[in-house]
Design an enzyme around this catalytic site. Structure first.
Site, PDB file in Angstrom:
ATOM      1  N   PRO A  17       1.317  -1.228   0.303  1.00 23.72           N
ATOM      2  CA  PRO A  17      -0.014  -0.439   0.048  1.00 23.72           C
ATOM      3  C   PRO A  17       0.995   1.312  -0.173  1.00 23.72           C
ATOM      4  O   PRO A  17       1.849   1.283   0.609  1.00 23.72           O
ATOM      5  CB  PRO A  17      -1.068  -0.016   1.655  1.00 23.72           C
ATOM      6  CG  PRO A  17      -0.557  -1.806   1.429  1.00 23.72           C
ATOM      7  CD  PRO A  17       0.330  -2.115   1.312  1.00 23.72           C
ATOM      8  N   ASN A  18       0.812   2.078  -0.899  1.00 28.29           N
ATOM      9  CA  ASN A  18       0.667   3.543  -0.565  1.00 28.29           C
ATOM     10  C   ASN A  18       2.008   4.006  -1.719  1.00 28.29           C
ATOM     11  O   ASN A  18       2.906   5.062  -2.094  1.00 28.29           O
ATOM     12  CB  ASN A  18       0.510   4.176   0.447  1.00 28.29           C
ATOM     13  CG  ASN A  18      -0.170   4.150   1.322  1.00 28.29           C
ATOM     14  OD1 ASN A  18      -1.631   4.383   1.001  1.00 28.29           O
ATOM     15  ND2 ASN A  18      -0.314   3.696   1.904  1.00 28.29           N
ATOM     16  N   ARG A  25       5.435  10.965  -1.688  1.00 27.13           N
ATOM     17  CA  ARG A  25       4.992  10.679  -0.669  1.00 27.13           C
ATOM     18  C   ARG A  25       6.191  10.901   0.327  1.00 27.13           C
ATOM     19  O   ARG A  25       7.026  10.097   0.575  1.00 27.13           O
ATOM     20  CB  ARG A  25       4.319   8.798  -1.033  1.00 27.13           C
ATOM     21  CG  ARG A  25       4.323   8.815   1.174  1.00 27.13           C
ATOM     22  CD  ARG A  25       4.219   7.278   0.836  1.00 27.13           C
ATOM     23  NE  ARG A  25       4.158   6.403   1.757  1.00 27.13           N
ATOM     24  CZ  ARG A  25       3.930   5.279   2.398  1.00 27.13           C
ATOM     25  NH1 ARG A  25       4.651   4.668   1.294  1.00 27.13           N
ATOM     26  NH2 ARG A  25       3.720   5.115   3.728  1.00 27.13           N
ATOM     27  N   TYR A  30      11.269   8.788   2.117  1.00 28.25           N
ATOM     28  CA  TYR A  30      11.404   7.181   1.284  1.00 28.25           C
ATOM     29  C   TYR A  30      11.992   7.896  -0.146  1.00 28.25           C
ATOM     30  O   TYR A  30      12.492   7.281  -1.120  1.00 28.25           O
ATOM     31  CB  TYR A  30      10.115   7.294   0.963  1.00 28.25           C
ATOM     32  CG  TYR A  30       8.939   6.577   2.030  1.00 28.25           C
ATOM     33  CD1 TYR A  30       9.422   5.336   2.961  1.00 28.25           C
ATOM     34  CD2 TYR A  30       7.940   7.439   2.450  1.00 28.25           C
ATOM     35  CE1 TYR A  30       8.829   4.953   3.791  1.00 28.25           C
ATOM     36  CE2 TYR A  30       7.268   6.983   3.628  1.00 28.25           C
ATOM     37  CZ  TYR A  30       7.522   6.142   4.564  1.00 28.25           C
ATOM     38  OH  TYR A  30       6.910   5.652   5.045  1.00 28.25           O
ATOM     39  N   ASN A  81       8.364  -5.473  -0.577  1.00 30.41           N
ATOM     40  CA  ASN A  81       8.153  -4.007   0.377  1.00 30.41           C
ATOM     41  C   ASN A  81       6.853  -4.355   0.808  1.00 30.41           C
ATOM     42  O   ASN A  81       5.845  -3.627  -0.152  1.00 30.41           O
ATOM     43  CB  ASN A  81       8.803  -2.836  -0.185  1.00 30.41           C
ATOM     44  CG  ASN A  81       8.663  -1.626   1.001  1.00 30.41           C
ATOM     45  OD1 ASN A  81       7.776  -2.065   1.290  1.00 30.41           O
ATOM     46  ND2 ASN A  81       8.967  -0.998  -0.193  1.00 30.41           N
ATOM     47  N   ALA A  84       3.152  -0.915   4.754  1.00 30.37           N
ATOM     48  CA  ALA A  84       2.437  -0.609   6.170  1.00 30.37           C
ATOM     49  C   ALA A  84       1.493  -1.903   6.757  1.00 30.37           C
ATOM     50  O   ALA A  84       1.791  -3.413   7.569  1.00 30.37           O
ATOM     51  CB  ALA A  84       1.386   0.203   6.684  1.00 30.37           C
ATOM     52  N   GLU A 105      12.706  -9.667   2.387  1.00 24.33           N
ATOM     53  CA  GLU A 105      12.165  -8.301   2.753  1.00 24.33           C
ATOM     54  C   GLU A 105      12.686  -6.812   2.613  1.00 24.33           C
ATOM     55  O   GLU A 105      13.831  -6.975   2.757  1.00 24.33           O
ATOM     56  CB  GLU A 105      11.438  -8.747   3.980  1.00 24.33           C
ATOM     57  CG  GLU A 105      10.727  -7.288   4.570  1.00 24.33           C
ATOM     58  CD  GLU A 105      10.429  -7.525   5.961  1.00 24.33           C
ATOM     59  OE1 GLU A 105      11.037  -8.416   7.522  1.00 24.33           O
ATOM     60  OE2 GLU A 105       9.783  -6.437   6.532  1.00 24.33           O
ATOM     61  N   HIS A 107      12.473  -2.397   2.850  1.00 25.17           N
ATOM     62  CA  HIS A 107      12.208  -1.341   2.762  1.00 25.17           C
ATOM     63  C   HIS A 107      13.100  -0.035   2.439  1.00 25.17           C
ATOM     64  O   HIS A 107      14.620  -0.241   2.654  1.00 25.17           O
ATOM     65  CB  HIS A 107      11.841  -1.285   4.572  1.00 25.17           C
ATOM     66  CG  HIS A 107      10.913  -2.302   5.134  1.00 25.17           C
ATOM     67  ND1 HIS A 107       9.824  -2.131   5.014  1.00 25.17           N
ATOM     68  CD2 HIS A 107      11.057  -3.344   6.072  1.00 25.17           C
ATOM     69  CE1 HIS A 107       9.079  -3.251   5.544  1.00 25.17           C
ATOM     70  NE2 HIS A 107       9.836  -4.395   6.013  1.00 25.17           N
ATOM     71  N   ARG A 114      12.343   4.139  13.512  1.00 23.10           N
ATOM     72  CA  ARG A 114      11.090   4.817  13.219  1.00 23.10           C
ATOM     73  C   ARG A 114       9.483   4.628  14.530  1.00 23.10           C
ATOM     74  O   ARG A 114       9.958   4.159  15.424  1.00 23.10           O
ATOM     75  CB  ARG A 114      10.723   4.633  12.261  1.00 23.10           C
ATOM     76  CG  ARG A 114      10.977   5.526  10.864  1.00 23.10           C
ATOM     77  CD  ARG A 114      11.114   4.463   9.456  1.00 23.10           C
ATOM     78  NE  ARG A 114       9.694   5.705   8.957  1.00 23.10           N
ATOM     79  CZ  ARG A 114       9.081   5.357   8.414  1.00 23.10           C
ATOM     80  NH1 ARG A 114       8.854   4.738   7.210  1.00 23.10           N
ATOM     81  NH2 ARG A 114       7.930   6.436   8.298  1.00 23.10           N
TER      82      ARG A 114
END
Ligand code: DQA
Length: 152
Positions: A17-18, A25, A30, A81, A84, A105, A107, A114
């Site tokens: 998502p996103n 964003r 990012y 990735n 969320a 995985e 990111h 964070r």
């Protein structure tokens, strides 16, 4: 990690998502590269290692679960990735657990520096390894790791 039966020399890159908003964003978190830029980086890294690359982005958990299910026995490795969903999707965790090849995985940011809710991953327990905190460079590193683990 189990070996796949006879998968195609293809790495599946999944974006949650996103991530379609990358570039616009929270660029301070990012970066300014778009998802298309990252897919281009991943595709080049895959080609250099002798693999093709497929990419799917979705904002919907079920689409990603379907994509993982459809990858079983078909592709050599997954780089994910999950955005969320990485932090809470047990459905995605179960789907990944059923995948019979390497899983990396990924990111862009380092979630462990964070918000507290980002500091646990449901992908991590079913992944072979994690690349995070390197921004766009992570796409190359994750694909290289996946290709190496897949025997490329
Ligand atoms: C992210 C980190 C996640 O915590 C966040 O929800 C994202 C992006 C990253 O690439 O840094 O959507 O996966």
């Amino acid at each position: 990690m189990n070996q796949t039966s006879n998968p195609a020399p293809v790495i599946l890159l999944l974006s949650g998502p996103n991530l379609q908003l990358l570039g616009r964003r929270e660029p301070e978190v990012y970066g300014t590269d778009t998802l298309e830029d990252h897919v281009r980086t991943a595709t080049a890294a895959a080609a250099a290692a002798g693999f093709g690359l497929e990419h799917t982005q979705s904002n919907h958990e079920g689409d990603l679960v379907d994509a993982v299910g459809g990858a079983v026995g078909r592709v050599a490795a997954i780089v994910i990735n999950a955005g969320a969903l990485s932090h809470y999707s047990r459905a995605l965790q179960d789907a990944l657990a059923a995948f019979d090849g390497p899983i990396v995985e990924l990111h862009l940011s380092n979630p462990y520096t964070r918000d507290a809710w980002r500091q646990s991953s449901v992908v991590a327990p079913v992944a072979d390894g994690l690349i995070c905190g390197f921004g766009g460079l992570g796409y190359r590193l994750a694909v290289e790791a996946a290709a190496e683990l897949a025997g490329g």
